[in-house]
Every structure is written in C-alpha cells, then in structure tokens.
Scaffold this active site. Structure first.
Site, PDB file in Angstrom:
ATOM      1  NE  ARG A 107      -2.680   0.521   3.303  1.00 17.24           N
ATOM      2  CZ  ARG A 107      -2.067   0.835   4.615  1.00 17.24           C
ATOM      3  NH1 ARG A 107      -1.295   1.931   4.545  1.00 17.24           N
ATOM      4  NH2 ARG A 107      -2.077   0.004   5.626  1.00 17.24           N
ATOM      5  CG  ASP A 111     -10.901  15.373 -14.806  1.00 19.10           C
ATOM      6  OD1 ASP A 111     -10.185  14.933 -15.676  1.00 19.10           O
ATOM      7  OD2 ASP A 111     -12.033  14.676 -14.107  1.00 19.10           O
ATOM      8  CE  LYS A 146     -13.999   7.117 -17.796  1.00 22.43           C
ATOM      9  NZ  LYS A 146     -14.092   8.336 -17.229  1.00 22.43           N
TER      10      LYS A 146
HETATM   11  C1  LIG Z   1     -14.697   8.717 -16.013  1.00 21.77           C
HETATM   12  C2  LIG Z   1     -14.212  10.036 -15.609  1.00 21.77           C
HETATM   13  C3  LIG Z   1     -13.797  10.353 -14.146  1.00 21.77           C
HETATM   14  C4  LIG Z   1     -13.919   9.324 -13.117  1.00 21.77           C
HETATM   15  O1  LIG Z   1     -13.017   8.344 -13.310  1.00 21.77           O
HETATM   16  P1  LIG Z   1     -13.100   6.748 -12.816  1.00 21.77           P
HETATM   17  O2  LIG Z   1     -11.902   6.161 -13.183  1.00 21.77           O
HETATM   18  O3  LIG Z   1     -14.623   6.239 -13.433  1.00 21.77           O
HETATM   19  O4  LIG Z   1     -13.417   6.796 -11.193  1.00 21.77           O
HETATM   20  C5  LIG Z   1     -13.429  11.621 -13.955  1.00 21.77           C
HETATM   21  N1  LIG Z   1     -13.408  12.640 -14.626  1.00 21.77           N
HETATM   22  C6  LIG Z   1     -13.603  12.293 -16.144  1.00 21.77           C
HETATM   23  C7  LIG Z   1     -13.658  13.291 -17.163  1.00 21.77           C
HETATM   24  C8  LIG Z   1     -14.204  11.203 -16.530  1.00 21.77           C
HETATM   25  O5  LIG Z   1     -14.397  10.931 -17.821  1.00 21.77           O
END
Ligand SMILES: *Cc1c(COP(=O)(O)O)cnc(C)c1O
Length: 382
Positions: A46, A172, A197
C-alpha cells in the site's frame, strides 16, 4: 526525450534483478528486510510498489510534472485531492463537470465541511462570481473539453484569476490527455486523470492519477495515498503502462477520425448540431487551437426529431456500442440524458443543453469509413 519515447521508456528500464525488458508485475504485498528498517525502499505494497512506481514516473514525465500518485480510480484520485483540503476551505468547480465529481462535492465533501460553488458557464466572469461566493476559496477545479457538451475552458486565463486569489488550480485532463494538452505548462498546479479512459485506452482497467507541477504540492496527497489507501493493484499498473506505450499513435487516429466524422456529419440533415471543438464554427475553436495540439476523439450530436427517434438511432448502431465510458480503441455511443447524466434533475439538465436528443460519441480508432457508414445508416428513418 520527446513524448512517444518517454511514454515507452520512462520508469521502465531493464529490471535490475533479471534484465527483463518489460517491468515485472510485482504482486508481493511485503518485502524482506536484511535487518529491522534495512530495506530497498519497499516495505508494504500500500505504501510503495515497484510496478506502481514505474507507472507514476511515466505519468509524471508525460504531464511534465515533478511527481505523480496513482490511484484505484479517477474518483479515488479526486477524493484524495479534496481530502488534502481543510474543513471550511472553498472549492470552485467548472460549469460542466464530470457527474461523479459534482456528486462527490455535493453529497460527500459538503458534509465534511468544504464550501462549494460552481461557475454558471465557461467564462472567466462566471468563475470570478463563484470565487466571490466563498469565504475561503482554496481550489479551482476545471475540466476542458467538458462532458458532454465539449465546451472549451481557457486554462491560462483562469489560472491568472485563481492566482490573484491565492488558489490552487487542478485540471481534470481525462478528455484531452497529455498528448493533446499540458495544463501544468499552462500554469495549473495539479492534473487529475481517470486513467480508465484514453491513458489505459482498451476499456479493461479502472484507474486514476494525480500529477503535480511541484513536488511540495504532492506532499499531502502522497501522505493520503498511503494513509487513506486508495491505491491501484500492480496488475492494473502494468495494464496502464502497456496502454501508455501506444497513447500517441492512438490519439492521432482518434483525432483524425473524429475530425473527419464531425465534418461529414455537419452536412447531414438528420443532425441539427455537431459539437466538436475542432470545427471552426465551435465557440471554443480559437482557445482550443492555442491550448491543445489536437481536438480529441469526443463528439456530441443534437439529433433532429424527438426522444423516440434518438432512441431508435442509438439502438440501430452496429459498429458503435451503446455504452458508458470513453477513450477506448472501440467506438462508443452514449445517451447522456438517460445514461451518464441521468442523476441530474431534468430541468437542470435541459437548461444545460443535455436534452433527450443529445448523443455523445467516443470515436474509436477503427476505419473511419465504417464509422461514417454506421452513423448514416442509424440516422436513416425507414
Ligand atoms: C470517468 C471520468 C472520471 C472518473 O473516473 P473513474 O475512473 O470512473 O473513477 C473523472 N473525470 C472524467 C472527465 C471522467 O471521464
């Protein structure tokens, strides 16, 4: 070294024990010490893990930051950034944030004492008003391009605004990836990813990451990575390292396919509006052209007709899968009003432009002729 070379090599030298060219998946949870406290920098997985460390070094390099911490999901990464704030601190969110980030702020962190305000639109004025609504503004959280409307937010301008209020800026960067946009170079302090993604790119791993421009900014987040424990598994770290090696070639094809599809669809009478920042008529085209090196693989469409026709369109697609998520090599179609954004109350949703006739496409890297033909056949009402 340039981007693609770093994506393939950083953090991934030959294994010192065996010479293995590809980093091993270190599954061991614990590490044998020669004497109490005498070890090679690894004690318990961890806290530290060699496969995770390789991934963190590679991601830090790609975003051109000093440090990276990897997490078990994008939302675990986001959670950890919010946990690093103090009760009473204020967070300003962009106008069209990922639904899970909105929910995390509204339903979890407000209860734990964060003050939260959202910008009404993408403009600096709207962000200024949201900052003014908070007693102790600390963090500005941005997303660009936004989801699902693909608005463009001006990162350097908003960084300037935030700095005037001594705020930290987090971007993000999930939709753009570091191949197309580098927020840290534009003045942001933190970049957050859902590595689920484009970075993973094959729809087979859930993960997240935080990258910091300065090592000091990462200190509380690194502490919480271990103290709160939202770490990824070594197998997931390996899958991400594997995905990153082809990020640049995948993104080139995502961008080329999306631009060609978007351009052709603007001429289709079954579509009233094509939302893609790479089209010169898009409101964010100028800013996107300066802060991005390509326009990405996401397109949204406003379809002609009613909700029933949009439902028929979604069901008729054959190459595009009707599925949530994005960023994989395969093309996906999503109906935000009933899928990703169903939790937003209908009037709020419609006011934001997320109507029953809006569909969002994650354009994959298949042959674009097949993607065009698939959309065209699904639009034909017979
Ligand atoms: C999918 C997504 C998230 C969240 O991520 P997870 O891996 O599903 O927890 C955050 N921001 C954006 C822009 C996303 O497309």
């Amino acid at each position: 070294m340039k981007f693609s070379t770093r994506a393939i090599h950083v953090g991934q030298g030959p294994d010192p024990a065996t010479g293995s060219t590809i980093p091993p998946i270190h599954l061991s949870t614990t590490y044998t010490q020669a004497a109490p406290g005498e070890h090679k920098g690894y004690e318990y997985s961890r806290s530290q893990n060699p496969t995770r460390k390789a991934l963190e070094q590679c991601l830090a390099s790609l975003e051109e930051g000093e440090d990276c911490a990897a997490f078990s999901s994008g939302l675990a990464a986001t959670t950890t950034v919010f946990q690093a704030l103090e009760p009473g601190d204020g967070v300003v969110g962009g106008h069209d944030l990922y639904g899970g980030t909105f929910r995390l702020l509204e339903r979890v962190f407000k209860r734990w004492g964060l003050e939260v305000a959202f910008a009404a639109d993408a403009s600096p004025k709207a962000h200024e008003r949201a900052i003014a609504a908070l007693r102790r503004p600390r963090l500005l959280w941005l997303e660009t391009p936004t989801n699902p409307l693909l608005d463009i937010v001006d990162i350097p301008t908003l960084v300037q605004l935030a700095k005037a209020h001594s705020m930290i800026v987090a971007v993000d960067n999930t939709f753009a990836t570091p191949y197309l946009q580098k927020p840290l170079g534009l003045g942001a302090d933190l970049v957050i990813h859902s590595t689920t993604k484009y970075l993973g790119g094959h729809s087979d791993v859930v993960g997240g990451a935080v990258i910091a421009r300065k090592k000091e900014t990462m200190e509380p987040i690194r502490f919480l990575q271990n103290a709160a424990g939202g770490v990824p598994s070594p197998i997931d770290c390996y899958l991400l390292l594997r995905g990153l090696k082809t990020l640049a070639v995948r993104m080139d094809r995502h961008c080329a396919n999306a631009l060609q599809l978007a351009s052709i669809l603007t001429k289709n009478r079954g579509i009233t509006k094509v939302l893609y920042p790479g089209l010169p008529e898009h409101s964010g085209f100028e800013i996107a052209s300066t802060q991005m090196s390509g326009f990405g693989g996401m397109i949204s469409l406003q379809l002609e007709g009613d909700a029933a026709r949009t439902r028929r369109f979604c069901s008729r697609l054959k190459v595009f899968s009707l599925a949530e998520s994005l960023g994989g090599v395969e093309s996906l179609c999503c109906h935000p009003a009933t899928m990703t954004h169903a939790s937003i109350p209908k009037d709020l949703r419609e006011a934001r432009g997320i109507t029953e006739t809006l569909v969002r496409l994650s354009v994959g890297i298949e042959d674009v002729e097949d993607l065009i033909a698939d959309i065209e056949q699904a639009l034909r009402d017979e």
